[in-house]
Design a protein around this motif. Structure first.
Motif, PDB file in Angstrom:
ATOM      1  N   GLN A  28       8.475  -5.482   7.179  1.00  0.00           N
ATOM      2  CA  GLN A  28       8.189  -4.659   5.992  1.00  0.00           C
ATOM      3  C   GLN A  28       7.004  -5.226   5.206  1.00  0.00           C
ATOM      4  OE1 GLN A  28       9.451  -1.756   5.214  1.00  0.00           O
ATOM      5  NE2 GLN A  28      10.935  -1.746   6.873  1.00  0.00           N
ATOM      6  N   ARG A  29       6.996  -6.537   5.040  1.00  0.00           N
ATOM      7  CA  ARG A  29       5.905  -7.156   4.293  1.00  0.00           C
ATOM      8  C   ARG A  29       4.578  -7.040   5.047  1.00  0.00           C
ATOM      9  NH1 ARG A  29       6.632 -13.042   2.055  1.00  0.00           N
ATOM     10  NH2 ARG A  29       4.454 -13.520   2.237  1.00  0.00           N
ATOM     11  N   PRO A  37       1.060   3.118   5.749  1.00  0.00           N
ATOM     12  CA  PRO A  37       2.038   3.981   5.079  1.00  0.00           C
ATOM     13  C   PRO A  37       3.456   3.389   5.219  1.00  0.00           C
ATOM     14  CG  PRO A  37       0.622   5.275   6.520  1.00  0.00           C
ATOM     15  CD  PRO A  37       0.295   3.836   6.779  1.00  0.00           C
ATOM     16  N   PRO A  38       4.295   3.575   4.194  1.00  0.00           N
ATOM     17  CA  PRO A  38       5.644   2.998   4.218  1.00  0.00           C
ATOM     18  C   PRO A  38       6.488   3.419   5.424  1.00  0.00           C
ATOM     19  CG  PRO A  38       5.137   3.863   2.040  1.00  0.00           C
ATOM     20  CD  PRO A  38       4.012   4.257   2.937  1.00  0.00           C
ATOM     21  N   ARG A  39       6.257   4.586   5.958  1.00  0.00           N
ATOM     22  CA  ARG A  39       7.059   5.075   7.091  1.00  0.00           C
ATOM     23  C   ARG A  39       6.421   4.761   8.448  1.00  0.00           C
ATOM     24  NH1 ARG A  39      11.442   7.802   5.523  1.00  0.00           N
ATOM     25  NH2 ARG A  39      11.416   8.855   3.517  1.00  0.00           N
ATOM     26  N   THR A  40       5.518   3.809   8.473  1.00  0.00           N
ATOM     27  CA  THR A  40       4.897   3.398   9.725  1.00  0.00           C
ATOM     28  C   THR A  40       5.971   2.858  10.671  1.00  0.00           C
ATOM     29  OG1 THR A  40       2.843   2.808   8.596  1.00  0.00           O
ATOM     30  CG2 THR A  40       3.216   1.800  10.749  1.00  0.00           C
TER      31      THR A  40
END
Length: 195
Positions: A28-29, A37-40
Protein backbone atom coordinates in the motif's frame (compact mmCIF):
# COMPACT_ATOMS: atom_id res chain seq x y z
CA UNK A 1 3.39 -9.71 -15.65
CA UNK A 2 3.31 -5.95 -15.87
CA UNK A 3 6.28 -3.69 -15.22
CA UNK A 4 4.15 -1.73 -12.74
CA UNK A 5 3.55 -4.82 -10.59
CA UNK A 6 7.28 -5.56 -10.57
CA UNK A 7 8.10 -1.96 -9.67
CA UNK A 8 5.54 -1.96 -6.82
CA UNK A 9 7.01 -5.22 -5.54
CA UNK A 10 10.58 -3.89 -5.72
CA UNK A 11 9.62 -0.68 -3.90
CA UNK A 12 7.69 -2.62 -1.27
CA UNK A 13 10.59 -5.07 -0.84
CA UNK A 14 12.90 -2.22 0.16
CA UNK A 15 10.37 -1.15 2.82
CA UNK A 16 10.01 -4.71 4.11
CA UNK A 17 13.77 -5.12 4.49
CA UNK A 18 14.77 -1.64 5.66
CA UNK A 19 11.77 -0.82 7.86
CA UNK A 20 10.35 -4.19 8.83
CA UNK A 21 6.94 -3.47 7.27
CA UNK A 22 4.50 -6.32 6.75
CA UNK A 23 3.75 -7.19 3.13
CA UNK A 24 0.28 -5.65 2.97
CA UNK A 25 1.37 -2.33 4.46
CA UNK A 26 4.48 -2.21 2.27
CA UNK A 27 2.47 -2.74 -0.92
CA UNK A 28 0.00 0.00 0.00
CA UNK A 29 2.78 2.42 0.89
CA UNK A 30 4.64 1.61 -2.33
CA UNK A 31 1.52 2.50 -4.35
CA UNK A 32 1.26 5.84 -2.52
CA UNK A 33 4.97 6.58 -2.88
CA UNK A 34 4.80 5.84 -6.60
CA UNK A 35 1.73 8.12 -6.87
CA UNK A 36 -0.37 5.40 -8.45
CA UNK A 37 -4.17 5.33 -8.21
CA UNK A 38 -5.43 3.79 -4.94
CA UNK A 39 -7.12 0.90 -6.77
CA UNK A 40 -3.96 -0.13 -8.60
CA UNK A 41 -3.65 -3.95 -8.67
CA UNK A 42 -1.07 -5.16 -6.16
CA UNK A 43 1.64 -7.78 -6.68
CA UNK A 44 1.19 -11.20 -5.12
CA UNK A 45 2.98 -12.08 -1.90
CA UNK A 46 5.04 -14.61 -3.89
CA UNK A 47 6.32 -11.85 -6.20
CA UNK A 48 7.02 -9.59 -3.23
CA UNK A 49 8.89 -12.35 -1.41
CA UNK A 50 11.02 -12.94 -4.52
CA UNK A 51 11.85 -9.23 -4.64
CA UNK A 52 12.68 -9.26 -0.91
CA UNK A 53 15.08 -12.16 -1.50
CA UNK A 54 16.71 -10.28 -4.41
CA UNK A 55 17.04 -7.13 -2.30
CA UNK A 56 18.60 -9.08 0.57
CA UNK A 57 21.07 -10.73 -1.78
CA UNK A 58 22.10 -7.40 -3.33
CA UNK A 59 22.23 -5.11 -0.31
CA UNK A 60 22.30 -7.22 2.87
CA UNK A 61 24.29 -10.35 2.05
CA UNK A 62 26.91 -9.58 4.70
CA UNK A 63 24.53 -8.86 7.62
CA UNK A 64 21.20 -10.61 7.01
CA UNK A 65 22.29 -14.24 7.56
CA UNK A 66 23.59 -13.42 11.05
CA UNK A 67 20.49 -11.41 11.91
CA UNK A 68 18.27 -14.23 10.66
CA UNK A 69 20.14 -16.79 12.75
CA UNK A 70 19.83 -14.65 15.89
CA UNK A 71 16.07 -14.35 15.36
CA UNK A 72 15.70 -18.07 14.67
CA UNK A 73 17.65 -18.95 17.82
CA UNK A 74 15.45 -16.61 19.86
CA UNK A 75 12.34 -18.14 18.28
CA UNK A 76 13.59 -21.60 19.24
CA UNK A 77 14.03 -20.53 22.87
CA UNK A 78 10.43 -19.35 22.98
CA UNK A 79 9.15 -22.39 21.12
CA UNK A 80 10.74 -24.60 23.77
CA UNK A 81 9.30 -22.42 26.56
CA UNK A 82 5.83 -22.85 25.03
CA UNK A 83 6.26 -26.40 23.73
CA UNK A 84 3.04 -27.64 25.37
CA UNK A 85 1.09 -25.41 22.92
CA UNK A 86 2.62 -27.03 19.80
CA UNK A 87 4.32 -23.85 18.52
CA UNK A 88 5.08 -23.38 14.84
CA UNK A 89 7.30 -20.60 13.56
CA UNK A 90 5.96 -18.63 10.60
CA UNK A 91 6.59 -15.37 8.81
CA UNK A 92 9.90 -13.98 7.60
CA UNK A 93 11.92 -15.69 10.34
CA UNK A 94 10.70 -19.09 9.13
CA UNK A 95 10.84 -18.24 5.42
CA UNK A 96 14.43 -16.94 5.71
CA UNK A 97 13.84 -13.30 4.75
CA UNK A 98 13.99 -11.75 8.23
CA UNK A 99 16.30 -8.93 9.26
CA UNK A 100 16.85 -7.21 12.59
CA UNK A 101 13.68 -5.21 11.91
CA UNK A 102 11.49 -8.32 11.62
CA UNK A 103 9.16 -9.62 14.30
CA UNK A 104 8.87 -13.27 15.29
CA UNK A 105 5.52 -14.97 14.71
CA UNK A 106 4.71 -18.17 16.57
CA UNK A 107 1.45 -19.92 15.89
CA UNK A 108 0.23 -21.93 18.87
CA UNK A 109 -2.30 -24.75 18.58
CA UNK A 110 -4.13 -25.47 21.81
CA UNK A 111 -7.49 -26.52 23.25
CA UNK A 112 -7.82 -23.48 25.49
CA UNK A 113 -6.36 -20.15 24.37
CA UNK A 114 -6.54 -18.75 27.90
CA UNK A 115 -4.03 -21.37 29.03
CA UNK A 116 -1.41 -19.57 26.95
CA UNK A 117 -2.09 -16.32 28.78
CA UNK A 118 -1.88 -18.11 32.13
CA UNK A 119 1.47 -19.58 31.11
CA UNK A 120 2.83 -16.14 30.15
CA UNK A 121 1.65 -14.71 33.46
CA UNK A 122 3.32 -17.60 35.30
CA UNK A 123 6.54 -16.83 33.42
CA UNK A 124 6.31 -13.16 34.45
CA UNK A 125 5.77 -11.86 30.90
CA UNK A 126 4.02 -8.60 30.04
CA UNK A 127 1.97 -8.88 26.88
CA UNK A 128 -0.76 -7.15 24.89
CA UNK A 129 -3.78 -8.94 23.43
CA UNK A 130 -5.16 -8.01 20.01
CA UNK A 131 -7.27 -9.73 17.37
CA UNK A 132 -5.68 -10.43 14.00
CA UNK A 133 -6.59 -12.43 10.94
CA UNK A 134 -5.29 -15.97 11.21
CA UNK A 135 -3.91 -18.10 8.39
CA UNK A 136 -7.40 -19.44 7.65
CA UNK A 137 -8.86 -15.94 7.35
CA UNK A 138 -10.63 -16.04 10.72
CA UNK A 139 -9.90 -13.69 13.64
CA UNK A 140 -7.55 -15.11 16.26
CA UNK A 141 -6.06 -13.73 19.46
CA UNK A 142 -2.49 -12.47 19.22
CA UNK A 143 -0.42 -12.10 22.37
CA UNK A 144 2.40 -9.63 21.68
CA UNK A 145 5.56 -9.20 23.74
CA UNK A 146 8.78 -7.30 23.39
CA UNK A 147 11.72 -9.63 24.03
CA UNK A 148 15.45 -9.02 24.23
CA UNK A 149 17.65 -10.31 21.43
CA UNK A 150 21.18 -9.92 22.87
CA UNK A 151 23.08 -10.86 19.66
CA UNK A 152 21.34 -7.99 17.87
CA UNK A 153 21.54 -5.68 20.91
CA UNK A 154 17.86 -4.83 20.60
CA UNK A 155 14.35 -5.93 21.48
CA UNK A 156 12.14 -7.60 18.90
CA UNK A 157 8.42 -8.18 18.73
CA UNK A 158 7.22 -11.68 19.53
CA UNK A 159 3.64 -12.42 18.48
CA UNK A 160 1.87 -15.57 19.64
CA UNK A 161 -1.14 -16.32 17.43
CA UNK A 162 -3.59 -18.60 19.19
CA UNK A 163 -5.27 -21.23 17.02
CA UNK A 164 -7.54 -24.15 17.82
CA UNK A 165 -5.84 -27.48 18.37
CA UNK A 166 -7.42 -28.94 15.20
CA UNK A 167 -6.27 -26.08 12.95
CA UNK A 168 -2.78 -27.59 12.80
CA UNK A 169 -3.79 -30.01 10.05
CA UNK A 170 -4.48 -27.18 7.59
CA UNK A 171 -1.47 -25.19 8.76
CA UNK A 172 1.03 -27.55 7.19
CA UNK A 173 -0.03 -27.15 3.56
CA UNK A 174 2.86 -25.96 1.33
CA UNK A 175 2.89 -22.87 -0.86
CA UNK A 176 2.84 -22.91 -4.68
CA UNK A 177 6.60 -23.69 -4.78
CA UNK A 178 6.23 -26.57 -2.32
CA UNK A 179 7.80 -24.65 0.60
CA UNK A 180 6.18 -24.79 4.02
CA UNK A 181 4.59 -21.70 5.54
CA UNK A 182 5.61 -22.71 9.07
CA UNK A 183 7.62 -25.26 11.00
CA UNK A 184 7.74 -26.84 14.44
CA UNK A 185 10.64 -27.09 16.90
CA UNK A 186 12.22 -30.07 15.15
CA UNK A 187 12.03 -28.42 11.73
CA UNK A 188 13.64 -25.23 13.04
CA UNK A 189 16.39 -27.18 14.78
CA UNK A 190 17.17 -28.97 11.50
CA UNK A 191 17.49 -25.62 9.71
CA UNK A 192 19.79 -24.21 12.39
CA UNK A 193 21.98 -27.32 12.34
CA UNK A 194 22.25 -27.17 8.55
CA UNK A 195 23.39 -23.51 8.50
Amino acid sequence: MSDVLIEIAATAARMVVEEGLEYGAAKQRAVKQMRLPPRTPLPSNDLLEAEVRDYLELFCADTQPGELRALRELALVWMKRLEVFRPHLGGAVWRGTATRFSDIYLQLFCDDGKSTEIELINQGCDYQVTRVTGFQGQPVDALSLSVACPPLKTHVGLHLLIHDHDDLRGALKPDAQGRSWRGDVMALQRILEAE
